[in-house]
Enzyme design. Structure first.
Site, PDB file in Angstrom:
ATOM      1  N   LYS A 149       0.573  -1.124   0.053  1.00 24.63           N
ATOM      2  CA  LYS A 149       0.027   0.120  -0.001  1.00 24.63           C
ATOM      3  C   LYS A 149       0.937   1.524  -0.009  1.00 24.63           C
ATOM      4  O   LYS A 149       1.771   1.432   1.020  1.00 24.63           O
ATOM      5  CB  LYS A 149      -0.815  -0.174   1.061  1.00 24.63           C
ATOM      6  CG  LYS A 149      -1.829  -1.186   1.243  1.00 24.63           C
ATOM      7  CD  LYS A 149      -2.670  -1.092   2.460  1.00 24.63           C
ATOM      8  CE  LYS A 149      -1.994  -1.591   3.662  1.00 24.63           C
ATOM      9  NZ  LYS A 149      -2.671  -1.717   4.909  1.00 24.63           N
ATOM     10  N   THR A 180      -6.941   9.741   8.989  1.00 25.55           N
ATOM     11  CA  THR A 180      -6.655   8.346   8.460  1.00 25.55           C
ATOM     12  C   THR A 180      -6.589   7.339   9.488  1.00 25.55           C
ATOM     13  O   THR A 180      -5.897   6.267   9.085  1.00 25.55           O
ATOM     14  CB  THR A 180      -5.459   8.801   7.465  1.00 25.55           C
ATOM     15  OG1 THR A 180      -4.499   9.403   8.399  1.00 25.55           O
ATOM     16  CG2 THR A 180      -5.658   9.806   6.130  1.00 25.55           C
ATOM     17  N   GLY A 182      -6.781   4.179  11.308  1.00 25.94           N
ATOM     18  CA  GLY A 182      -7.630   2.767  11.204  1.00 25.94           C
ATOM     19  C   GLY A 182      -7.445   2.447   9.440  1.00 25.94           C
ATOM     20  O   GLY A 182      -8.434   1.381   9.328  1.00 25.94           O
ATOM     21  N   THR A 183      -7.081   3.121   8.709  1.00 22.94           N
ATOM     22  CA  THR A 183      -7.203   2.794   7.347  1.00 22.94           C
ATOM     23  C   THR A 183      -6.840   1.509   6.903  1.00 22.94           C
ATOM     24  O   THR A 183      -7.400   0.781   6.275  1.00 22.94           O
ATOM     25  CB  THR A 183      -6.557   3.866   6.308  1.00 22.94           C
ATOM     26  OG1 THR A 183      -5.116   3.995   6.802  1.00 22.94           O
ATOM     27  CG2 THR A 183      -7.155   5.225   6.521  1.00 22.94           C
ATOM     28  N   GLY A 184      -5.492   1.165   7.340  1.00 24.81           N
ATOM     29  CA  GLY A 184      -5.148  -0.147   7.056  1.00 24.81           C
ATOM     30  C   GLY A 184      -5.916  -1.468   7.602  1.00 24.81           C
ATOM     31  O   GLY A 184      -6.326  -2.373   6.683  1.00 24.81           O
ATOM     32  N   CYS A 185      -6.628  -1.392   8.790  1.00 21.26           N
ATOM     33  CA  CYS A 185      -7.580  -2.206   9.214  1.00 21.26           C
ATOM     34  C   CYS A 185      -8.907  -2.164   8.486  1.00 21.26           C
ATOM     35  O   CYS A 185      -9.463  -3.230   8.276  1.00 21.26           O
ATOM     36  CB  CYS A 185      -7.661  -1.868  10.799  1.00 21.26           C
ATOM     37  SG  CYS A 185      -6.257  -1.935  11.824  1.00 21.26           S
TER      38      CYS A 185
END
Length: 419
Positions: A149, A180, A182-185
């Protein structure tokens, strides 16, 4: 997970004390209790997909790997959470080997960001070429696919998928925001759910990326640091569809009740209203067949529909890129008297000139309105009430009335007509 049509059961691997500014404490769940939670779910409910997030320490990583090997879920998405958005290390360096040796070989897809890809490969990852090299190296560690990412890249956001044979690139425009957290989760949750529903990996990545973009764009302003994304963005958008159509139709009826035919230009008018956090033309409702002059009135040919006008959609999406609340617009006939009246009514007014349009924009079908609206906003420094142009070769001059809601646009149009 419910936002994508899934149902989630969780095994809590760690508790954190944190807010938008940082992590102040971590308490890792004992591995034996993590095992009990996993067994309780998978012995009864089962799973079409499993995703991992913050695991806390190497012992929990090893335990999770053992349970995945035991139950063999058809899809495993590994989000190798190692560092928080604020820079706090969520997995100690001594525990990285457990992630690499025990968990990655079980992954259907692993989703590192640039920092995590750097940790997993031992090499800095800062551009597309280095992302490709990192994807190859991580793939060699055992997962079936790797998604690197690129949210931390400069410029547009690029995510890179490698399935062992082919690379797939996924782009989205960068959103200037700190919301932004918690975007990965959120992204890995969306990806796991789409894969559980049978989507092919590239299509699942594309859908998940579109969702996280929407979740960031519509995120609330919370806290003083990195605020959270809006996990209900998709649901809110869908729930808004009928009210958007109803509000737009009601505002058009108000206009049709008055004799506003003189404000309908030769090419006819259209009136549009966008869903919250709209991103594409299909998110903008307008009138198919436009609004025409009939017996001195401005009358819609048909009820409003989503995606009915790409012209008005381009204008509104450009307005929303500068001010997400400015979701409605209507075009009316140009005259110097109408522009002067707009100013006398106290409306903010901005202009663009088609003669300044770059050649590469001019030859691209439908790009003029997007460019012109953007130019007017840029020069004004804000989204004005009125944007007009004096036309060009084969192009009728036009006034566009903008607003936060169709009723606000209708109020301005009626005021312009002296009604």
């Amino acid at each position: 997970f419910p936002a994508f049509g899934g149902f989630a059961a969780q095994a809590i691997t760690a508790l954190t004390a944190q807010n938008t500014r940082g992590v102040t404490g971590i308490m890792v769940t004992p591995p034996e209790f993590v095992a009990q939670q996993i067994d309780a779910v998978l012995d009864d409910i089962g799973a079409d997909a499993v995703k991992t997030g913050m695991l806390g320490n190497g012992d929990v990583v090893k335990l999770v790997a053992q349970k995945l090997a035991q139950y063999r879920p058809p899809v495993v998405v590994v989000d190798p959470v190692m560092v928080s958005k604020s820079g706090h290390h969520l997995l100690a360096q001594d525990d990285h080997r457990a992630m690499i040796e025990d968990l990655l070989p079980l992954a259907s897809v692993v989703t590192p960001n640039l920092d995590e890809a750097t940790v997993l490969t031992g090499q800095k990852v800062t551009n597309l070429a280095e992302m490709k090299e990192a994807a190859r190296r991580i793939f060699d560690l055992g997962p079936q696919a790797v998604l690197v990412k690129g949210g931390h890249l400069i410029g547009d956001c690029l995510d890179l998928l490698f399935d062992g044979q082919d690379f797939y690139e996924f782009f989205s425009a960068r959103i200037d925001t700190t919301r932004t957290h918690g975007t990965g989760c959120t992204f890995s949750a969306a990806l796991a759910t789409y894969l559980a529903q049978g989507e092919a990996l590239p299509q699942a990545v594309d859908a998940a990326k579109k969702f996280i973009t929407l979740a960031i764009k519509s995120a609330p302003a919370i806290g003083h640091g990195f605020g959270p994304t809006n996990h209900c963005a998709g649901l809110s958008k869908e729930l808004s569809r009928m009210p958007v159509l109803q509000d737009l139709a009601a505002a058009a009826r108000r206009l049709a009740e008055q004799h506003l035919g003189a404000l309908v230009p030769e090419v006819s008018s259209n009136f549009g209203y966008a869903l919250p956090a709209a991103t594409v033309a299909e998110d903008v409702a307008a009138f198919p067949g436009r609004i025409v002059r009939l017996h001195g009135q401005a009358v819609p040919v048909a009820p409003p529909e989503f995606g009915a006008s790409r012209h008005v959609a381009r204008i509104i999406l450009t307005l929303m890129s500068a001010d997400p609340a400015r979701r409605a617009a209507m075009n009316v006939a140009f005259s110097e008297e109408n522009v002067a009246r707009c100013r006398s009514l106290g409306f903010s007014v901005a202009e663009f000139s088609r003669s300044e349009e770059p050649d590469d924009i001019r030859i691209k079908e439908g790009s003029t309105l997007e460019w012109g609206t953007g130019q007017a906003i840029k020069r004004a420094g804000y989204v004005p009430d009125v944007i007009f142009d004096r036309g060009g070769w084969g192009k009728e001059p036009m006034i566009r009335i903008t607003g936060r809601h169709p009723d606000e646009v209708a109020d301005k149009v009626l005021a312009l007509a002296g009604k």
